[in-house]
Design an enzyme around this catalytic site. Structure first.
Site, PDB file in Angstrom:
ATOM      1  N   ALA A 247       0.753  -1.267  -0.092  1.00 13.67           N
ATOM      2  CA  ALA A 247       0.077   0.057   0.042  1.00 13.67           C
ATOM      3  C   ALA A 247       1.008   1.405  -0.099  1.00 13.67           C
ATOM      4  CB  ALA A 247      -0.966  -0.029   1.107  1.00 13.67           C
ATOM      5  N   ALA A 248       2.085   1.171  -0.238  1.00 10.27           N
ATOM      6  CA  ALA A 248       3.000   2.321  -0.228  1.00 10.27           C
ATOM      7  C   ALA A 248       2.442   3.296  -1.459  1.00 10.27           C
ATOM      8  CB  ALA A 248       4.551   2.030  -0.506  1.00 10.27           C
ATOM      9  N   GLY A 249       2.194   2.825  -2.550  1.00 11.85           N
ATOM     10  CA  GLY A 249       1.548   3.278  -3.857  1.00 11.85           C
ATOM     11  C   GLY A 249       0.287   3.946  -3.457  1.00 11.85           C
ATOM     12  N   ASP A 250      -0.572   3.317  -2.990  1.00 18.24           N
ATOM     13  CA  ASP A 250      -1.893   3.793  -2.411  1.00 18.24           C
ATOM     14  C   ASP A 250      -1.704   5.071  -1.304  1.00 18.24           C
ATOM     15  OD1 ASP A 250      -3.189   1.953  -4.097  1.00 18.24           O
ATOM     16  OD2 ASP A 250      -3.035   0.660  -2.355  1.00 18.24           O
TER      17      ASP A 250
END
Length: 303
Positions: A247-250
């Site tokens: 979830a780093a991209g989210d």
């Protein structure tokens, strides 16, 4: 981020329960390995982006579906605790979506997503367009049926809402989606698939023929922005010791859309988004790892 204005964000997308196993090294085919820990954490790209934007200071509406199971109840409660408006989150018969995630000691992950209730989000239902129309930006991903993504993007365009698409998981996009997208935010793998070129700068140029603005996230190498006016901005990432990159991209996208909605310029918005992602990868889990606005400010104060 600019403190005097609250931006409103609608998210049309997936809600999953993440079933996360932590291992030293991920198993190869036919191999069994012993895990170290197991957690269940509400996630899904849609819910993750909603929570990230809400924690960063946006007023967020979540539109999607959960099942009539315990996971669905937990996902709804987690969104509400993060101040996300869940009027658009419907409950359908059957199971909620699940994501089965293996995280290794280097913070890398592999994921299997079982759509469950997300598979029913194949169009708009009563009330969805009003929630979209009352927002400054609309965040979309590809963990729900593509006809649903297309319908939401068209509603965003009809109502003058800024449409932001994360093309993940990477799949060939039907022709009726990209014409309604204002900002495309792929990672470098997704950009290479969509553009047919694995050089980020060339991929950026190709993607700008399809949409007006693009941000390509490059993991530890930062991010790259471009628009059709010829602007190019590169922002490095913040070096940190990653524990879990789920979830780093989210997180990046939620913070980016909040900052842009509040009127931050592109370099500042990218810097804030990079800081948010850097904080998140130092913690376990998806929605549980996302930083508050104050935590992002505190992190930047030390840099």
């Amino acid at each position: 981020m600019m403190n005097h204005v609250t931006t409103t964000v609608a998210v049309f997308g997936s809600c999953n329960m993440d079933l996360v196993a932590y291992v030293g090294t991920a198993p190869k085919r036919g191999e069994t390995v012993l895990g170290r820990e197991f957690h269940t954490v509400p996630g899904g790209k849609g819910a993750n982006q909603a929570i990230a934007a809400a924690k960063a200071g946006a007023a967020v509406r979540m539109i999607g579906a959960v099942g009539g199971d315990d996971f669905g109840t937990q996902i709804r409660e987690t969104l509400q605790k993060s101040t996300v408006d869940v009027r658009g989150l419907r409950t359908v018969p059957g199971r909620s979506g699940t994501a089965h995630i293996v995280v290794d000691d280097e913070g890398g992950n592999s994921i299997i997503v079982v759509p469950g209730a997300n598979g029913t989000v194949d169009g708009l239902v009563d009330g969805d367009e009003e929630l979209i129309a009352g927002s400054r930006s609309l965040l979309l991903q590809l963990e729900i049926p593509l006809p649903g993504v297309a319908a939401a993007a068209a509603a965003g365009r009809r109502n003058g809402v800024r449409v932001v698409l994360t093309p993940a998981p990477a799949v060939p996009l039907p022709a009726d989606i990209l014409p309604n997208v204002d900002l495309l935010v792929p990672n470098e793998h997704e950009a290479a698939i969509l553009a047919g070129d694995d050089d980020p700068h060339r991929a950026l140029a190709a993607l700008l023929q399809l949409v007006p603005e693009v941000v390509i996230t490059l993991g530890a190498r930062g991010s790259l922005y471009g628009n059709r006016d010829g602007a190019r901005v590169e922002v490095p990432s913040f070096p940190v010791d990653a524990v879990d990159t789920t979830a780093a991209g989210d997180t990046f996208l939620g913070v980016l859309s909040t900052a842009m909605g509040e009127g931050a310029g592109v370099p500042e918005a990218l810097r804030l988004a990079s800081a948010g992602a850097a904080v998140s990868v130092q913690r376990n889990g998806a929605s549980s790892s996302m930083p508050t606005r104050q935590e992002i400010t505190d992190f930047l104060a030390t840099r």
